[in-house]
Design an enzyme around this catalytic site. Structure first.
Site, PDB file in Angstrom:
ATOM      1  CD  GLU A 162      47.522  51.225  31.007  1.00  0.00           C
ATOM      2  OE1 GLU A 162      47.894  50.544  30.558  1.00  0.00           O
ATOM      3  OE2 GLU A 162      46.668  51.191  31.818  1.00  0.00           O
ATOM      4  CD  GLU A 268      43.500  52.237  36.257  1.00  0.00           C
ATOM      5  OE1 GLU A 268      44.434  52.159  36.219  1.00  0.00           O
ATOM      6  OE2 GLU A 268      42.924  52.846  35.049  1.00  0.00           O
TER       7      GLU A 268
HETATM    8  O1  G3I Z   1      40.990  35.876  40.305  1.00  0.00           O
HETATM    9  C1  G3I Z   1      41.493  35.148  39.672  1.00  0.00           C
HETATM   10  C2  G3I Z   1      41.659  33.873  40.355  1.00  0.00           C
HETATM   11  O2  G3I Z   1      40.587  33.242  40.618  1.00  0.00           O
HETATM   12  C3  G3I Z   1      42.704  32.808  39.086  1.00  0.00           C
HETATM   13  O3  G3I Z   1      43.043  31.502  40.047  1.00  0.00           O
HETATM   14  C4  G3I Z   1      43.609  33.650  38.889  1.00  0.00           C
HETATM   15  C5  G3I Z   1      44.598  33.378  37.430  1.00  0.00           C
HETATM   16  O4  G3I Z   1      43.981  32.687  36.604  1.00  0.00           O
HETATM   17  O5  G3I Z   1      43.603  35.260  37.897  1.00  0.00           O
HETATM   18  C6  G3I Z   1      42.581  35.605  39.005  1.00  0.00           C
HETATM   19  O6  G3I Z   1      42.833  36.556  38.137  1.00  0.00           O
HETATM   20  C7  G3I Z   1      43.577  37.766  37.909  1.00  0.00           C
HETATM   21  C8  G3I Z   1      43.467  39.397  38.585  1.00  0.00           C
HETATM   22  O7  G3I Z   1      43.466  40.354  38.309  1.00  0.00           O
HETATM   23  C9  G3I Z   1      42.674  39.134  40.344  1.00  0.00           C
HETATM   24  O8  G3I Z   1      44.020  38.827  40.202  1.00  0.00           O
HETATM   25  C10 G3I Z   1      43.216  37.854  36.501  1.00  0.00           C
HETATM   26  O9  G3I Z   1      43.436  36.670  35.653  1.00  0.00           O
HETATM   27  C11 G3I Z   1      44.123  39.267  36.307  1.00  0.00           C
HETATM   28  O10 G3I Z   1      44.580  39.408  34.535  1.00  0.00           O
HETATM   29  C12 G3I Z   1      43.387  40.640  36.921  1.00  0.00           C
HETATM   30  O11 G3I Z   1      45.258  41.603  36.402  1.00  0.00           O
HETATM   31  C13 G3I Z   1      44.369  42.917  36.101  1.00  0.00           C
HETATM   32  C14 G3I Z   1      44.704  43.458  35.559  1.00  0.00           C
HETATM   33  O12 G3I Z   1      45.083  45.180  35.813  1.00  0.00           O
HETATM   34  C15 G3I Z   1      44.814  43.186  33.684  1.00  0.00           C
HETATM   35  O13 G3I Z   1      43.063  42.790  34.228  1.00  0.00           O
HETATM   36  C16 G3I Z   1      44.396  43.385  37.568  1.00  0.00           C
HETATM   37  O14 G3I Z   1      43.617  42.776  39.066  1.00  0.00           O
HETATM   38  C17 G3I Z   1      44.154  44.962  37.882  1.00  0.00           C
HETATM   39  O15 G3I Z   1      44.469  45.453  38.883  1.00  0.00           O
HETATM   40  C18 G3I Z   1      44.686  45.869  36.666  1.00  0.00           C
HETATM   41  O16 G3I Z   1      44.377  46.972  36.794  1.00  0.00           O
HETATM   42  C19 G3I Z   1      44.667  47.656  35.312  1.00  0.00           C
HETATM   43  C20 G3I Z   1      44.233  48.713  34.448  1.00  0.00           C
HETATM   44  O17 G3I Z   1      42.756  47.764  34.330  1.00  0.00           O
HETATM   45  C21 G3I Z   1      44.682  49.653  33.859  1.00  0.00           C
HETATM   46  N1  G3I Z   1      45.100  50.452  34.528  1.00  0.00           N
HETATM   47  C22 G3I Z   1      47.021  49.694  35.248  1.00  0.00           C
HETATM   48  C23 G3I Z   1      45.905  48.680  36.860  1.00  0.00           C
HETATM   49  C24 G3I Z   1      47.320  47.876  36.944  1.00  0.00           C
HETATM   50  O18 G3I Z   1      48.248  47.334  35.981  1.00  0.00           O
END
Ligand code: G3I
Length: 361
Positions: A162, A268
């Site tokens: 991105e 994705e």
């Molecule tokens: O699982 C932990 C949980 O144990 C904890 O209590 C909580 C609070 O800190 O965090 C949880 O993890 C989160 C995880 O998603 C699961 O929900 C992370 O903080 C959070 O940062 C993570 O977000 C991910 C995001 O990228 C940032 O990494 C999303 O799942 C994921 O779907 C998203 O994916 C992105 C791609 O990488 C790039 N393209 C867009 C896509 C969607 O935004």
């Protein structure tokens, strides 16, 4: 005596190999009773899913469905800087290793995601005003450490994620603002030095449809190639809705990238239904059309080497917490929250079965 042993070994080998592979060689047309994974293998392609480590660790049905239905995985969040590089001088591989080891144990390919992004960055990186040389050193070490750690297990990396704005300009990020546009070239070079066998992708959203961002992607890729930078493909994220992008536009995007001699992957995919109209069943049918269309378009172009969904069950999707909607008003994936296959799943297996049969002599 030794000759008889050799004959025995050869005959056992023949029995075992034909027993294992015979069903695949002589499956019916259209194939019946095969999983999405088996059909992907029959079509020599990859159908993958993004994997959340907490779901994989603690939900048996999640684990079972994943290994039966998919032949490729992408770590949804635990390979990103905020998780895997939590402090400047320490790395935390445990969560990502859990996913990679599961995939390797179950014969699944692994896509690494992602080495350079402007989101999911730890405070130690963003809260400090690094010099250009300091940030180059940090980025070089991060890329080298991760790619070497997963060498031989991760076959493909989303190296830069991105980096483009909707208008086609380069996104203002810590990487561009501190290092300059050459951060992109350097990231690919360092990833290639760390694992010359890995396939290196540029990954983005909103490039599936015609417009300045897609044009900028083509120019970015062309520039990398002209400078001899080791880039091998482009990832089209395909975060979609029931109405966009139309599969025909995806086909054009794939064609434009493949004309550069590069691979393409859908990396994705999910299909949001929240803002569609009609009954839930009608929405799911149109969603199935989207999944079918994207998979067909990928299968139709040899440069497209795989389709990865961003998750696979409506029990877990980023869109719920990002957009604040809940099931069933939103249901973006191909299994329902009880891991029952939806119309989209059957649309994908049908496409794979039909194409396999078209290719049979
Ligand atoms: O699982 C932990 C949980 O144990 C904890 O209590 C909580 C609070 O800190 O965090 C949880 O993890 C989160 C995880 O998603 C699961 O929900 C992370 O903080 C959070 O940062 C993570 O977000 C991910 C995001 O990228 C940032 O990494 C999303 O799942 C994921 O779907 C998203 O994916 C992105 C791609 O990488 C790039 N393209 C867009 C896509 C969607 O935004």
């Amino acid at each position: 005596m030794r000759f008889r042993h050799l004959l025995t070994l050869i005959s056992v080998g023949l029995i075992v190999s034909t027993t294992i592979y015979l069903p695949f060689i002589r499956t019916t047309c259209p194939p019946t009773g095969l999983s999405l994974r088996e059909l992907a293998v029959l079509n020599n392609t990859k159908v993958g899913a993004a994997v959340g480590v907490s779901y994989l660790r603690f939900e048996p049905l999640y684990q079972e469905t994943l290994k039966i239905e998919f032949n490729s995985v992408t770590d949804e969040w635990s390979m990103k800087w905020d998780v895997i590089h939590p402090n400047k001088d320490s790395y935390a591989f445990t969560d990502a290793d859990f996913i990679v080891d599961f995939a390797v144990r179950n014969g699944m390919a692994v896509r690494g995601h992602s080495l350079v992004w402007h989101e999911a960055l730890p405070d130690w990186l963003t809260d400090y005003n690094w010099t250009r040389d300091e940030l180059l050193t940090i980025l070089h070490e991060h890329i080298t450490t991760l790619v070497e750690h997963y060498k031989g297990k991760v076959y493909a990396w989303d190296v830069v994620n991105e980096a483009l704005n909707t208008d086609g300009s380069l996104r203002s990020t810590i990487w561009l603002d501190t290092i300059g546009p050459e951060y992109i070239d350097l990231a690919f070079q360092w990833a290639h030095e760390a694992d010359p066998d890995a396939i290196l992708f540029y990954n983005d959203f909103g490039i599936e449809t015609a417009g300045p961002k897609q044009d900028a992607l083509i120019e970015l890729l062309r520039g990398l190639l002209q400078r001899g930078i080791p880039v091998h493909g482009a990832g089209l994220q395909m975060h979609s809705s029931n109405t966009s992008p139309p599969p025909a536009q995806l086909a054009t995007a794939i064609e434009r990238i493949s004309n550069l001699g590069l691979q393409v992957q859908v990396t994705e995919m999910d299909v949001q239904i929240y803002d569609d109209v009609g009954t839930f069943e009608e929405k799911l049918q149109r969603q199935a059309d989207q999944y079918r269309g994207a998979l067909q378009v990928c299968l139709d172009n040899p440069a497209c080497t795989g389709v990865t969904l961003w998750g696979f069950t409506d029990a877990h999707s980023w869109v719920y917490w990002l957009l604040g909607h809940s099931y069933p008003e939103e249901a973006p994936l191909i299994f329902d929250p009880d891991y029952q296959p939806k119309p989209a799943y059957f649309a994908m297996t049908k496409v794979l079965g039909e194409r396999y049969c078209q290719l049979q002599p």
